[in-house]
Design a protein around this motif. Structure first.
Motif, PDB file in Angstrom:
ATOM      1  N   ALA A 289       0.818  -1.207   0.000  1.00  0.00           N
ATOM      2  CA  ALA A 289       0.000   0.000   0.000  1.00  0.00           C
ATOM      3  C   ALA A 289       0.851   1.256   0.000  1.00  0.00           C
ATOM      4  O   ALA A 289       1.988   1.271   0.489  1.00  0.00           O
ATOM      5  CB  ALA A 289      -0.919   0.002   1.226  1.00  0.00           C
ATOM      6  N   HIS A 290       0.301   2.322  -0.541  1.00  0.00           N
ATOM      7  CA  HIS A 290       0.928   3.635  -0.462  1.00  0.00           C
ATOM      8  C   HIS A 290       0.598   4.272   0.891  1.00  0.00           C
ATOM      9  O   HIS A 290      -0.274   3.813   1.624  1.00  0.00           O
ATOM     10  CB  HIS A 290       0.442   4.521  -1.600  1.00  0.00           C
ATOM     11  N   GLY A 291       1.329   5.351   1.198  1.00  0.00           N
ATOM     12  CA  GLY A 291       1.041   6.105   2.417  1.00  0.00           C
ATOM     13  C   GLY A 291       1.681   5.561   3.679  1.00  0.00           C
ATOM     14  O   GLY A 291       1.234   5.872   4.781  1.00  0.00           O
ATOM     15  N   LEU A 292       2.762   4.779   3.547  1.00  0.00           N
ATOM     16  CA  LEU A 292       3.365   4.110   4.701  1.00  0.00           C
ATOM     17  C   LEU A 292       4.645   4.784   5.198  1.00  0.00           C
ATOM     18  O   LEU A 292       5.416   4.176   5.940  1.00  0.00           O
ATOM     19  CB  LEU A 292       3.663   2.649   4.357  1.00  0.00           C
ATOM     20  N   VAL A 293       4.877   6.023   4.811  1.00  0.00           N
ATOM     21  CA  VAL A 293       6.157   6.655   5.142  1.00  0.00           C
ATOM     22  C   VAL A 293       6.362   6.771   6.648  1.00  0.00           C
ATOM     23  O   VAL A 293       7.471   6.538   7.152  1.00  0.00           O
ATOM     24  CB  VAL A 293       6.286   8.018   4.427  1.00  0.00           C
ATOM     25  N   ALA A 294       5.328   7.103   7.412  1.00  0.00           N
ATOM     26  CA  ALA A 294       5.480   7.212   8.872  1.00  0.00           C
ATOM     27  C   ALA A 294       5.804   5.862   9.485  1.00  0.00           C
ATOM     28  O   ALA A 294       6.604   5.769  10.430  1.00  0.00           O
ATOM     29  CB  ALA A 294       4.208   7.784   9.492  1.00  0.00           C
ATOM     30  N   ALA A 295       5.207   4.804   8.966  1.00  0.00           N
ATOM     31  CA  ALA A 295       5.491   3.460   9.469  1.00  0.00           C
ATOM     32  C   ALA A 295       6.946   3.081   9.218  1.00  0.00           C
ATOM     33  O   ALA A 295       7.590   2.431  10.055  1.00  0.00           O
ATOM     34  CB  ALA A 295       4.555   2.442   8.826  1.00  0.00           C
ATOM     35  N   GLU A 296       7.499   3.495   8.062  1.00  0.00           N
ATOM     36  CA  GLU A 296       8.898   3.182   7.767  1.00  0.00           C
ATOM     37  C   GLU A 296       9.841   3.951   8.688  1.00  0.00           C
ATOM     38  O   GLU A 296      10.852   3.400   9.143  1.00  0.00           O
ATOM     39  CB  GLU A 296       9.216   3.486   6.304  1.00  0.00           C
ATOM     40  N   VAL A 297       9.541   5.201   8.982  1.00  0.00           N
ATOM     41  CA  VAL A 297      10.358   5.957   9.938  1.00  0.00           C
ATOM     42  C   VAL A 297      10.356   5.253  11.289  1.00  0.00           C
ATOM     43  O   VAL A 297      11.409   5.094  11.930  1.00  0.00           O
ATOM     44  CB  VAL A 297       9.856   7.402  10.073  1.00  0.00           C
ATOM     45  N   ALA A 298       9.177   4.809  11.723  1.00  0.00           N
ATOM     46  CA  ALA A 298       9.084   4.094  13.002  1.00  0.00           C
ATOM     47  C   ALA A 298       9.908   2.811  12.978  1.00  0.00           C
ATOM     48  O   ALA A 298      10.529   2.439  13.984  1.00  0.00           O
ATOM     49  CB  ALA A 298       7.624   3.788  13.325  1.00  0.00           C
ATOM     50  N   GLU A 299       9.938   2.123  11.838  1.00  0.00           N
ATOM     51  CA  GLU A 299      10.747   0.911  11.713  1.00  0.00           C
ATOM     52  C   GLU A 299      12.237   1.226  11.841  1.00  0.00           C
ATOM     53  O   GLU A 299      12.994   0.457  12.448  1.00  0.00           O
ATOM     54  CB  GLU A 299      10.473   0.228  10.376  1.00  0.00           C
ATOM     55  N   LEU A 300      12.684   2.332  11.268  1.00  0.00           N
ATOM     56  CA  LEU A 300      14.086   2.709  11.408  1.00  0.00           C
ATOM     57  C   LEU A 300      14.443   2.957  12.875  1.00  0.00           C
ATOM     58  O   LEU A 300      15.532   2.589  13.331  1.00  0.00           O
ATOM     59  CB  LEU A 300      14.396   3.943  10.572  1.00  0.00           C
ATOM     60  N   VAL A 301      13.527   3.573  13.608  1.00  0.00           N
ATOM     61  CA  VAL A 301      13.761   3.796  15.035  1.00  0.00           C
ATOM     62  C   VAL A 301      13.809   2.464  15.780  1.00  0.00           C
ATOM     63  O   VAL A 301      14.664   2.248  16.648  1.00  0.00           O
ATOM     64  CB  VAL A 301      12.685   4.730  15.615  1.00  0.00           C
ATOM     65  N   THR A 302      12.923   1.554  15.434  1.00  0.00           N
ATOM     66  CA  THR A 302      12.954   0.223  16.046  1.00  0.00           C
ATOM     67  C   THR A 302      14.286  -0.467  15.767  1.00  0.00           C
ATOM     68  O   THR A 302      14.814  -1.199  16.614  1.00  0.00           O
ATOM     69  CB  THR A 302      11.797  -0.639  15.499  1.00  0.00           C
ATOM     70  N   ALA A 303      14.846  -0.222  14.595  1.00  0.00           N
ATOM     71  CA  ALA A 303      16.133  -0.818  14.244  1.00  0.00           C
ATOM     72  C   ALA A 303      17.288  -0.213  15.031  1.00  0.00           C
ATOM     73  O   ALA A 303      18.392  -0.771  15.027  1.00  0.00           O
ATOM     74  CB  ALA A 303      16.386  -0.654  12.750  1.00  0.00           C
ATOM     75  N   GLY A 304      17.060   0.915  15.670  1.00  0.00           N
ATOM     76  CA  GLY A 304      18.096   1.526  16.491  1.00  0.00           C
ATOM     77  C   GLY A 304      18.638   2.836  15.977  1.00  0.00           C
ATOM     78  O   GLY A 304      19.592   3.382  16.545  1.00  0.00           O
TER      79      GLY A 304
END
Length: 363
Positions: A289-304
């Motif tokens: 799906a489109h519109g997932l940019v905020a979710a990807e930022v959150a994933e980067l934070v989860t990665a450390g």
């Protein structure tokens, strides 16, 4: 807002990670930090303002079965706009989306042309499928069609091997990347596995998409050459599902995909710690799906990755990497306003209060 109207953004304007202003003005669609003399038709927006977000790996005009019609593509970019994404690096699409450039209400797109893949070594209807002797010619073609980028498929499943494998011999990628650079284009490549990475980086590639195969022995090479990665962690989250679907036919591939998924966060954090540039991309389009940019930022934070750097990977840093301005004086007024400080809590990126594109409030 009328053509002569002025937009006043006040509260906290994040012109950079530490460059915080109290307000900005939008006059004639451009950013100004000086109050315009004699302005009367003023609309005021209050909150925390960021440059319009960047999705550095997105596919406009692409669906699960290949190209989609213009109405569907419009819905894709409108969804991205609603999420605050105002600059897209389209990492390969079989559709002609130049019509988007004529719409000032739609996000700006930097295109990489159409994917270039090895014959029968990628998703059907997505890419130009060619053999190594034709790679240079197709790279030249897509460099002419794109906006300064070309996209290769660096690896994919080899059905005879039953696992991921590199698509191109070393000589072919060296010649192809050299040709792209001669024509003024940067090159990126889809890479899940380990096997293609050294050849691509030593051949001079500029970016690797996904980069799940990045290992400790390769990290210094990436850092030395300044090769960026766009991890697309929201897409890598689908690996277990993909592995389950292919396990009966390709057990070796399935096990490999699971290993890549299991170490995804360590891979990204190791890259960041080594100084490898990391940018936000969702891999929207196709089946995602489109519109997932905020979710990807959150994933980067989860990665450390520290929150301020994760925000930079979709704002100040990403725009500089792509050669597009942020919120400097005179820049096009593409910005997103939030309730709180995204540097303190990246979750606020999921709820834009206002979206401003070329100086007009569009959301």
């Amino acid at each position: 807002m009328s053509d002569g109207a002025v937009l006043h953004v006040k509260g906290r304007v994040l012109a950079g990670p530490e460059d915080v202003r109290d307000e900005l003005w939008v006059v004639g669609g451009r950013v100004s930090y000086d109050r315009p003399a004699g302005a009367r038709d003023i609309t005021t927006v209050t909150g925390w303002a960021l440059p319009g977000l960047v999705d550095a790996h997105c596919h406009v005009g692409l669906g699960a079965e290949g190209p989609v019609d213009a109405d569907t593509a419009e819905k894709q970019v409108l969804t991205d706009r609603g999420a605050g994404t105002l600059l897209i690096r389209d990492a390969g699409s079989p559709s002609d989306t130049r019509w988007v450039d004529d719409r000032p209400d739609l996000p700006k797109i930097i295109r990489a042309g159409r994917h270039i893949a090895r014959t029968r070594r990628y998703l059907r209807n997505y890419a130009w499928e060619v053999e190594p002797e034709d790679l240079v010619a197709y790279v030249a073609q897509e460099a002419g069609r794109g906006d300064g980028w070309v996209k290769l498929v660096g690896d994919w499943i080899d059905r005879d091997l039953g696992d991921l494998a590199a698509c191109w011999p070393r000589g072919a990628v060296e010649a192809a990347i050299a040709e792209a650079h001669r024509l003024g284009a940067r090159v990126t490549a889809h890479c899940f596995a380990e096997s293609s990475l050294r050849d691509l980086v030593e051949a001079g590639i500029d970016c690797i998409e996904h980069a799940t195969g990045l290992t400790e022995d390769l990290i210094p090479l990436f850092a030395e050459r300044g090769v960026a990665i766009v991890p697309t962690l929201v897409n890598i989250a689908t690996f277990p599902h993909l592995a389950a679907g292919g396990e009966s036919r390709y057990p070796r591939w399935s096990a490999h995909m699971r290993r890549l998924h299991e170490r995804r966060y360590d891979t990204v954090r190791g890259a960041y710690d080594a100084g490898i540039p990391v940018y936000v991309g969702t891999d929207a389009g196709g089946s995602l799906a489109h519109g997932l940019v905020a979710a990807e930022v959150a994933e980067l934070v989860t990665a450390g990755i520290p929150p301020v750097q994760a925000v930079s990977a979709t704002s100040w840093g990403a725009r500089a990497w792509l050669g597009r301005p942020g919120l400097e004086e005179g820049a096009p007024a593409d910005l997103v306003v939030y309730e709180g400080d995204p540097r303190a809590d990246v979750r606020v990126l999921a709820a834009p209060r206002r979206v401003v594109l070329d100086g007009r409030i569009v959301e």
